[in-house]
Design an enzyme around this catalytic site. Sequence first.
Site, PDB file in Angstrom:
ATOM      1  N   HIS A  79       0.851  -1.253   0.037  1.00  0.00           N
ATOM      2  CA  HIS A  79       0.006   0.019  -0.098  1.00  0.00           C
ATOM      3  C   HIS A  79       0.919   1.203   0.123  1.00  0.00           C
ATOM      4  CE1 HIS A  79      -2.970   3.183   1.432  1.00  0.00           C
ATOM      5  NE2 HIS A  79      -1.907   3.512   2.328  1.00  0.00           N
ATOM      6  N   ASP A 108       6.965  21.887 -26.413  1.00  0.00           N
ATOM      7  CA  ASP A 108       6.863  20.461 -25.923  1.00  0.00           C
ATOM      8  C   ASP A 108       7.682  20.236 -24.594  1.00  0.00           C
ATOM      9  OD1 ASP A 108       6.464  17.548 -25.533  1.00  0.00           O
ATOM     10  OD2 ASP A 108       5.332  17.592 -27.146  1.00  0.00           O
ATOM     11  N   TRP A 150       7.004   0.052   3.771  1.00  0.00           N
ATOM     12  CA  TRP A 150       7.379   0.634   2.879  1.00  0.00           C
ATOM     13  C   TRP A 150       8.912   1.495   3.115  1.00  0.00           C
ATOM     14  CZ3 TRP A 150       8.771   5.882   1.425  1.00  0.00           C
ATOM     15  CH2 TRP A 150       8.623   6.770   2.317  1.00  0.00           C
ATOM     16  N   SER A 178      12.809   5.884 -14.151  1.00  0.00           N
ATOM     17  CA  SER A 178      11.959   6.745 -14.726  1.00  0.00           C
ATOM     18  C   SER A 178      11.882   8.047 -13.854  1.00  0.00           C
ATOM     19  CB  SER A 178      10.390   5.850 -14.503  1.00  0.00           C
ATOM     20  OG  SER A 178       9.421   6.682 -14.346  1.00  0.00           O
ATOM     21  N   SER A 179      12.205   7.825 -12.795  1.00  0.00           N
ATOM     22  CA  SER A 179      12.049   9.406 -12.086  1.00  0.00           C
ATOM     23  C   SER A 179      13.153  10.317 -12.609  1.00  0.00           C
ATOM     24  CB  SER A 179      11.972   9.243 -10.470  1.00  0.00           C
ATOM     25  OG  SER A 179      10.855   8.534  -9.964  1.00  0.00           O
ATOM     26  N   HIS A 262      13.835  11.632   3.259  1.00  0.00           N
ATOM     27  CA  HIS A 262      13.125  12.897   3.826  1.00  0.00           C
ATOM     28  C   HIS A 262      12.789  13.826   2.602  1.00  0.00           C
ATOM     29  CE1 HIS A 262      11.218  15.870   5.936  1.00  0.00           C
ATOM     30  NE2 HIS A 262      11.764  16.827   5.274  1.00  0.00           N
ATOM     31  N   GLU A 264      12.235  12.970  -0.285  1.00  0.00           N
ATOM     32  CA  GLU A 264      10.989  12.473  -0.976  1.00  0.00           C
ATOM     33  C   GLU A 264       9.833  12.759  -0.630  1.00  0.00           C
ATOM     34  OE1 GLU A 264      10.657  10.281  -3.548  1.00  0.00           O
ATOM     35  OE2 GLU A 264       8.452   9.664  -3.115  1.00  0.00           O
ATOM     36  N   TYR A 266       9.404  15.540   0.412  1.00  0.00           N
ATOM     37  CA  TYR A 266       9.019  17.170  -0.224  1.00  0.00           C
ATOM     38  C   TYR A 266       9.069  16.967  -1.593  1.00  0.00           C
ATOM     39  CZ  TYR A 266       9.499  19.240   4.325  1.00  0.00           C
ATOM     40  OH  TYR A 266       9.198  19.739   5.407  1.00  0.00           O
ATOM     41  N   SER A 277      -0.699  27.511  -5.277  1.00  0.00           N
ATOM     42  CA  SER A 277      -0.546  28.898  -5.356  1.00  0.00           C
ATOM     43  C   SER A 277      -0.940  29.438  -6.735  1.00  0.00           C
ATOM     44  CB  SER A 277       0.977  29.148  -5.251  1.00  0.00           C
ATOM     45  OG  SER A 277       1.525  28.580  -4.217  1.00  0.00           O
ATOM     46  N   HIS A 311      15.476  12.690  11.700  1.00  0.00           N
ATOM     47  CA  HIS A 311      14.327  12.958  12.522  1.00  0.00           C
ATOM     48  C   HIS A 311      13.700  11.601  12.568  1.00  0.00           C
ATOM     49  CE1 HIS A 311      12.074  15.352   9.368  1.00  0.00           C
ATOM     50  NE2 HIS A 311      11.921  14.142   9.327  1.00  0.00           N
ATOM     51  N   HIS A 312      13.796  10.840  11.711  1.00  0.00           N
ATOM     52  CA  HIS A 312      12.981   9.675  11.486  1.00  0.00           C
ATOM     53  C   HIS A 312      13.617   8.661  12.372  1.00  0.00           C
ATOM     54  CE1 HIS A 312      10.437  10.639   8.141  1.00  0.00           C
ATOM     55  NE2 HIS A 312      11.532  11.481   7.815  1.00  0.00           N
ATOM     56  N   THR A 337       7.936  26.712   5.615  1.00  0.00           N
ATOM     57  CA  THR A 337       6.723  26.233   5.372  1.00  0.00           C
ATOM     58  C   THR A 337       5.630  27.055   5.883  1.00  0.00           C
ATOM     59  OG1 THR A 337       7.707  24.198   5.785  1.00  0.00           O
ATOM     60  CG2 THR A 337       5.183  23.935   5.405  1.00  0.00           C
ATOM     61  N   LYS A 340       4.678  29.908   3.781  1.00  0.00           N
ATOM     62  CA  LYS A 340       3.830  29.936   2.522  1.00  0.00           C
ATOM     63  C   LYS A 340       2.349  29.831   2.916  1.00  0.00           C
ATOM     64  CE  LYS A 340       6.685  26.953  -0.274  1.00  0.00           C
ATOM     65  NZ  LYS A 340       6.373  27.511  -1.396  1.00  0.00           N
ATOM     66  N   ARG A 459       1.790   1.100  15.121  1.00  0.00           N
ATOM     67  CA  ARG A 459       1.600   1.164  13.778  1.00  0.00           C
ATOM     68  C   ARG A 459       2.018  -0.108  13.133  1.00  0.00           C
ATOM     69  NH1 ARG A 459       5.948   4.908  10.603  1.00  0.00           N
ATOM     70  NH2 ARG A 459       4.853   4.071   8.781  1.00  0.00           N
TER      71      ARG A 459
HETATM   72  C1  HEM Z   1       6.493  21.102   9.141  1.00  0.00           C
HETATM   73  C2  HEM Z   1       6.979  19.916   8.417  1.00  0.00           C
HETATM   74  C3  HEM Z   1       7.354  18.730   8.947  1.00  0.00           C
HETATM   75  C4  HEM Z   1       7.773  18.204   9.989  1.00  0.00           C
HETATM   76  C5  HEM Z   1       8.235  19.163  11.185  1.00  0.00           C
HETATM   77  C6  HEM Z   1       7.842  16.988  10.008  1.00  0.00           C
HETATM   78  C7  HEM Z   1       8.414  15.936  10.765  1.00  0.00           C
HETATM   79  C8  HEM Z   1       8.237  14.442  11.201  1.00  0.00           C
HETATM   80  C9  HEM Z   1       8.760  13.720  11.997  1.00  0.00           C
HETATM   81  C10 HEM Z   1       9.912  14.160  13.093  1.00  0.00           C
HETATM   82  C11 HEM Z   1       8.512  12.522  11.557  1.00  0.00           C
HETATM   83  C12 HEM Z   1       9.205  10.948  12.081  1.00  0.00           C
HETATM   84  C13 HEM Z   1       8.283  10.706  13.158  1.00  0.00           C
HETATM   85  C14 HEM Z   1       8.402   9.103  13.687  1.00  0.00           C
HETATM   86  O1  HEM Z   1       8.701   8.199  12.767  1.00  0.00           O
HETATM   87  O2  HEM Z   1       8.639   9.014  15.019  1.00  0.00           O
HETATM   88  C15 HEM Z   1       7.662  12.294  10.181  1.00  0.00           C
HETATM   89  C16 HEM Z   1       7.342  11.317   9.679  1.00  0.00           C
HETATM   90  C17 HEM Z   1       6.744  11.517   8.280  1.00  0.00           C
HETATM   91  N1  HEM Z   1       6.598  12.695   7.618  1.00  0.00           N
HETATM   92 FE1  HEM Z   1       6.592  14.310   8.300  1.00  0.00          FE
HETATM   93  N2  HEM Z   1       7.301  16.310   8.987  1.00  0.00           N
HETATM   94  C18 HEM Z   1       6.758  17.274   8.310  1.00  0.00           C
HETATM   95  C19 HEM Z   1       6.249  17.427   7.024  1.00  0.00           C
HETATM   96  C20 HEM Z   1       5.823  16.586   6.043  1.00  0.00           C
HETATM   97  C21 HEM Z   1       5.389  16.549   4.811  1.00  0.00           C
HETATM   98  C22 HEM Z   1       5.372  17.856   4.016  1.00  0.00           C
HETATM   99  C23 HEM Z   1       5.278  15.250   4.395  1.00  0.00           C
HETATM  100  C24 HEM Z   1       4.975  14.819   3.033  1.00  0.00           C
HETATM  101  C25 HEM Z   1       4.440  15.318   2.203  1.00  0.00           C
HETATM  102  C26 HEM Z   1       5.704  14.362   5.492  1.00  0.00           C
HETATM  103  C27 HEM Z   1       5.727  12.954   5.424  1.00  0.00           C
HETATM  104  C28 HEM Z   1       6.328  12.158   6.407  1.00  0.00           C
HETATM  105  C29 HEM Z   1       5.860  10.460   6.300  1.00  0.00           C
HETATM  106  C30 HEM Z   1       5.656   9.983   5.270  1.00  0.00           C
HETATM  107  C31 HEM Z   1       6.368  10.256   7.439  1.00  0.00           C
HETATM  108  C32 HEM Z   1       6.337   8.773   7.995  1.00  0.00           C
HETATM  109  C33 HEM Z   1       7.379   7.927   7.495  1.00  0.00           C
HETATM  110  C34 HEM Z   1       7.609   6.529   7.903  1.00  0.00           C
HETATM  111  O3  HEM Z   1       7.833   6.296   8.958  1.00  0.00           O
HETATM  112  O4  HEM Z   1       6.822   5.708   7.412  1.00  0.00           O
HETATM  113  N3  HEM Z   1       6.031  15.106   6.331  1.00  0.00           N
HETATM  114  N4  HEM Z   1       7.431  13.843   9.952  1.00  0.00           N
HETATM  115 CU   LIG Z   2      11.271  13.582   7.362  1.00  0.00          CU
END
Ligand code: HEM
Ligand SMILES: [Cu+2]
Lengths: 535, 292
Positions: A79, A108, A150, A178-179, A262, A264, A266, A277, A311-312, A337, A340, A459
């Site tokens: 998923h 084009d 994932w 591709s990307s 990370h 990714e 963005y 915008s 941070h992950h 952010t 914006k 989770r």
């Molecule tokens: C203000 C902006 C953001 C901050 C401060 C932030 C911070 C964080 C942090 C600290 C985690 C890790 C949490 C953990 O696993 O304990 C996380 C996970 C995640 N964030 Fe963000 N994030 C932000 C914006 C975004 C945006 C814009 C996206 C995507 C469009 C995003 C997608 C994700 C995803 C997919 C995960 C989980 C990944 C996983 O473990 O499977 N985040 N974020």
């Molecule tokens: Cu991140």
Amino acid sequence: MSTAAATHDDHHDHHHAPTGLKRWLFSTNHKDIGTLYLWFSFAMFLVGGFMAMVIRAELLEPGMQFVDPEFFNQMTTVHGLVMVFGAVMPATVGLANWMIPLMIGAPDMALPRMNNWSFWILPFAFGILIFAVLMSAFGAGNPSAPNFGWTFYAPLSTKYGPASTDLFILSVHMMGISSIMGAINVVVTVFNMRAPGMTLMKMPLFVWTWLITAFLLIAVIPVLAGAVTMMLTDRHFGTSFFDAAGGGDPVLFQHVFWFFGHPEVYIMILPSFGIVSAIIPAFARKPLFGYASMVYATASIALLSFVVWAHHMFTVGMPLAGTLFFMYMTMLISVPTGVKVFNWVATMWRGSLTFELPMKWAIAFVILFTCGGLSGLMLAITPVDFQYHDTYFVVAHFHYVLVTGAIFSIFAAAYYWLPKWSGVMPSKLLGELHFWNSLISANLLFFPMHFVGLAGMPRRYADYALQFADYNFWISIGGFWFGLSQVIFLIVAIRCAMKKGEPAPAKPWDGAEGLEWEVPSPAPFHTFDTPPVIK
Amino acid sequence: MATDKYYVPESSPWPLTASIGLCMTAVGGAHFIQQSTMADMAPSFSGKPLFFLGLAWLLVVLALWWRDTIKESVGGLHSNQLGGSYRQGMLWFIFSEVMFFAAFFGAMFYTRWLIIPWLSGEGSGAMTHELLWPNFQAMWPLTETPDGTTTTPMGAWGLPAINTAILLVSSVTLTIAHHALLEGKRGTLILFQAATVVLGVIFLGLQALEYVHAYDMGLTLDAGIYGSLFFLLTGFHGAHVTIGTIFLFITLIRVLKGHFSEDNCFAWEAGAWYWHFVDVVWLFLFVTVYWL
Ligand code: HEM
Ligand SMILES: [Cu+2]
């Protein structure tokens, strides 16, 4: 220096559009390729959505009902992969294909054949991945599909990964090729194909955000390729990258993965910033507030996104200095952010707002994406993250930024540009139904995840403690509801493709700005063969 | 340049057929690897033929694709602007390659600066060290892994130093060829480009010799993290030298056919840029993998 042999096809190249199957299979036209990308991504959205339905059916009630835990893990894994690489990314590439040449007055994309190759790799790459799932569900002996999440952390994916892991690795390589080609095409188109007078700081923000997205793609997709290559050699050729006994470290995998991962996230959200915008000024009938600051904010988000990856990994164990560095950098990234969000709100402030469908989605985006940003900020605080990490709180966070963020903005874009793509207005009634059902169900689906997460529900488990039962019931109801609501969009899209609906004028939204509205609707097969001159 | 119009090619069968080849290569490759490294695999089909078929298919399709492009270029359909697209595209492609190598260099520095000290008990690694591998000692090159596998490091001042010299000289010969191309001195161009190709081949031969030597003295791919990093970094570099050599060989043939002129030589320059990139990667490799 022309030779006689090649000149004969010099002159008929822009006269007729190819027809039939050949038009789609062999295309070199940015609009057709954009359409292919968009349909493909919507198909993947439904496939990935179906897997989410399986997950939510299993979690509707505590205990095991429909699938075994092993298959549950495969569902969460595929998923995630399908939604990230198959739905969100190709959708934004489809939008880039359709809109960037129109917005900058180019005939084009810069490299049209390579453009088609970028697209046609995807169905094969996802065919491989989905084949693994089908084998697991129906094949003899039910060989496991990828089941490690994932994020495919080692050693789950190396030492303990199922045989299909190797197919997964190769399919990630294909998606990467591709990307990268798609991204190179965008960068070159933007730098090399702008109409005279279209200076960089006159470009629509969508073009800017995609330019920066493409830069991120070229920079980090190769790192992902490196990560899966190390996985492959660890699995089969005896290397020890992710094996401490040989002097490597499983944590190394996480560093390499998140150095890609990370940026990714963005990559998935920056094009959305561009879409919103474009839409908000159109329906607020005011120019975008702070155009230049938007450009700089996007660029600083992109640069900062290279230095926040760990941070992950707060709970994995890092020296204190590292932890502090990544914590402060992550908090810093919410400043641009915030700029914006402020600009979008300021654009609406005292505007003559009307709430056509694209605007509804855009406003929902601004509010709900901000919710996701705020929960991100909570997660960024290391000691707090020790509590939240790997709980449903994280699931709530990234679904707010990705579903009500990225995907809502993609719907906004679809309703905004469908008149241009198809020549007919999308059905208002169905569109309203789609919007309100999605909006309410998405919040029913994702908001309670915050609560169960804070209360400690982990989770990626197929079962949960009884105390979480009530919330999970409603989460699942929200899930099914959200899933069904997307069928409405399928009808909207098919009706537009079949030209059913009110004919659209060249510029259906009176406040809209930009070159794309100066060509007829639907946009002719070739546009801007001779570049327009921008004042 | 014969035209100012930006050339948008007619529909082309190559992208789709190339994807089919890529897919066969991937699926065949995954099975081939499994079947040749895992004893207990009971395959439904053999990966090896599919892998080679896919690879051959892909190469043939790409050749046909590039043949179309070359025809268009020789036919004068390429405007200066299109040349710009190719040039910029190539530079961004090289940037993506740089990032690919960066992943492996990053892994190496992380290993040397963090993993190995921690495994030997520094920082927060005290308990790991004490409980799992109390005898492990930090060193680089890592000649004895935590689980006791031993190996021998590859010295810098034998073959690797010779190879460094070869690549540096090849960069000079290529630059001379480039100047000759721009000044229209055909003889010098052919001579020095051929010399560059020969140097590339010699480099690859010596690299192969070095690998044989490494395996003889016990430095193998599965001899712990030092062997892993050594072979993946130098191996991917070698693969890139191979591609670069083929690239230069093809543009050499096109020089002989008279395809290039000083203002229509994108493919030639792309090959040259690629070669310099491969060269720079080697210098980093020589300093960080062999020497320090
Ligand atoms: C203000 C902006 C953001 C901050 C401060 C932030 C911070 C964080 C942090 C600290 C985690 C890790 C949490 C953990 O696993 O304990 C996380 C996970 C995640 N964030 Fe963000 N994030 C932000 C914006 C975004 C945006 C814009 C996206 C995507 C469009 C995003 C997608 C994700 C995803 C997919 C995960 C989980 C990944 C996983 O473990 O499977 N985040 N974020
Ligand atoms: Cu991140």
